[in-house]
Design a protein around this motif. Structure first.
Motif, short mmCIF file in Angstrom:
data_model
loop_
_atom_site.label_atom_id
_atom_site.label_comp_id
_atom_site.label_asym_id
_atom_site.label_seq_id
_atom_site.Cartn_x
_atom_site.Cartn_y
_atom_site.Cartn_z
N ARG A 102 0.87 -1.18 0.00
CA ARG A 102 0.00 0.00 0.00
C ARG A 102 0.90 1.23 0.00
N GLU A 103 0.77 2.04 -1.04
CA GLU A 103 1.44 3.34 -1.10
C GLU A 103 0.33 4.37 -1.23
N PRO A 104 -0.04 5.03 -0.13
CA PRO A 104 -1.18 5.94 -0.14
C PRO A 104 -1.15 6.93 -1.31
N GLY A 105 -2.28 6.98 -1.99
CA GLY A 105 -2.43 7.88 -3.12
C GLY A 105 -1.79 7.41 -4.40
N ARG A 106 -1.12 6.25 -4.37
CA ARG A 106 -0.39 5.78 -5.56
C ARG A 106 -0.68 4.34 -5.97
N ARG A 107 -0.65 3.41 -5.00
CA ARG A 107 -0.67 2.00 -5.40
C ARG A 107 -1.22 1.13 -4.28
N LEU A 108 -2.08 0.17 -4.70
CA LEU A 108 -2.63 -0.84 -3.79
C LEU A 108 -2.44 -2.19 -4.47
N VAL A 109 -1.83 -3.14 -3.76
CA VAL A 109 -1.56 -4.47 -4.31
C VAL A 109 -2.22 -5.50 -3.40
N PHE A 110 -2.95 -6.44 -4.00
CA PHE A 110 -3.60 -7.47 -3.18
C PHE A 110 -3.75 -8.78 -3.96
N ARG A 111 -4.03 -9.83 -3.19
CA ARG A 111 -4.30 -11.16 -3.72
C ARG A 111 -5.58 -11.64 -3.04
N THR A 112 -6.46 -12.26 -3.81
CA THR A 112 -7.70 -12.80 -3.24
C THR A 112 -7.37 -14.10 -2.52
N ILE A 113 -7.73 -14.17 -1.24
CA ILE A 113 -7.44 -15.37 -0.45
C ILE A 113 -8.71 -16.16 -0.10
#
Length: 192
Positions: A102-113
């Protein structure tokens, strides 16, 4: 719940919310194959809102409920959502995404678990990593790039990539439309 059912819910919500779904050509889609044979999908669009507002919409439970799903919860690095309005955390209908970066205002990375009960090919889908990147295009516009990587080089992986090619397009259309006509009224959108 089948992939077709999930797709129908996403599209029905966008249309029923009283918002015209923008033409598909407003979301660019690029599909490539990585060196390991996995599929990569990149969806891009422009949203008529400042990056701070778009970040709020994609990174908070309250934000998700304005455009993506009727219910959502965020606890630490876990976003849990459901297309079922009365769902509670942990219900069979919920989807859980583990935030990896998580980079606020720039990038969100996730994986569905966790996928909804009956979601086909989940063993293949749990390998996919989703990155949402935001780029400021001025005071009132943001470029949103949704990159999903790791669709396996298998029949299941190809089926999922085909589904999410359209599904992610619809998702970005809903996000864009949220800033045109306001938050989705889920009671109307889902016919309650």
């Amino acid at each position: 719940m089948s992939i077709a059912t999930l797709a129908a819910l996403v599209l029905a919500a966008a249309v029923s919310a009283g918002a015209a779904v923008p033409p598909a050509d407003e979301v660019s889609i690029t599909a490539t194959t990585a060196s390991d044979g996995t599929q990569v999908l990149v969806h891009e669009t422009e949203v008529a809102a400042p990056v701070t507002q778009v970040w709020e919409a994609i990174s908070t439970a309250r934000g998700w409920t304005t455009w993506a799903v009727p219910v959502a919860w965020l606890e630490g690095d876990l976003i849990e959502t459901s297309y079922t309005p009365g769902a509670a955390p942990g219900d069979p209908s919920t989807i859980q995404q583990q935030i990896l970066a998580r980079e606020p205002g720039r990038r969100l990375v996730f994986r569905t678990i966790k996928a909804p009960e009956g979601f086909p090919h989940f063993d293949a889908y749990r390998q996919v990593v989703v990155t949402i990147e935001l780029e400021t295009l001025g005071e009132t516009a943001t470029r949103v790039r949704l990159t999903s990587t790791g669709y396996p080089d298998s029949e299941a992986g190809r089926t999922l990539a085909g589904f999410f090619r359209d599904g992610n397009r619809s998702t970005l259309e809903q996000l864009r439309q949220r800033f045109v006509s306001g938050p989705i009224d889920w009671s109307t959108a889902l016919g309650d």
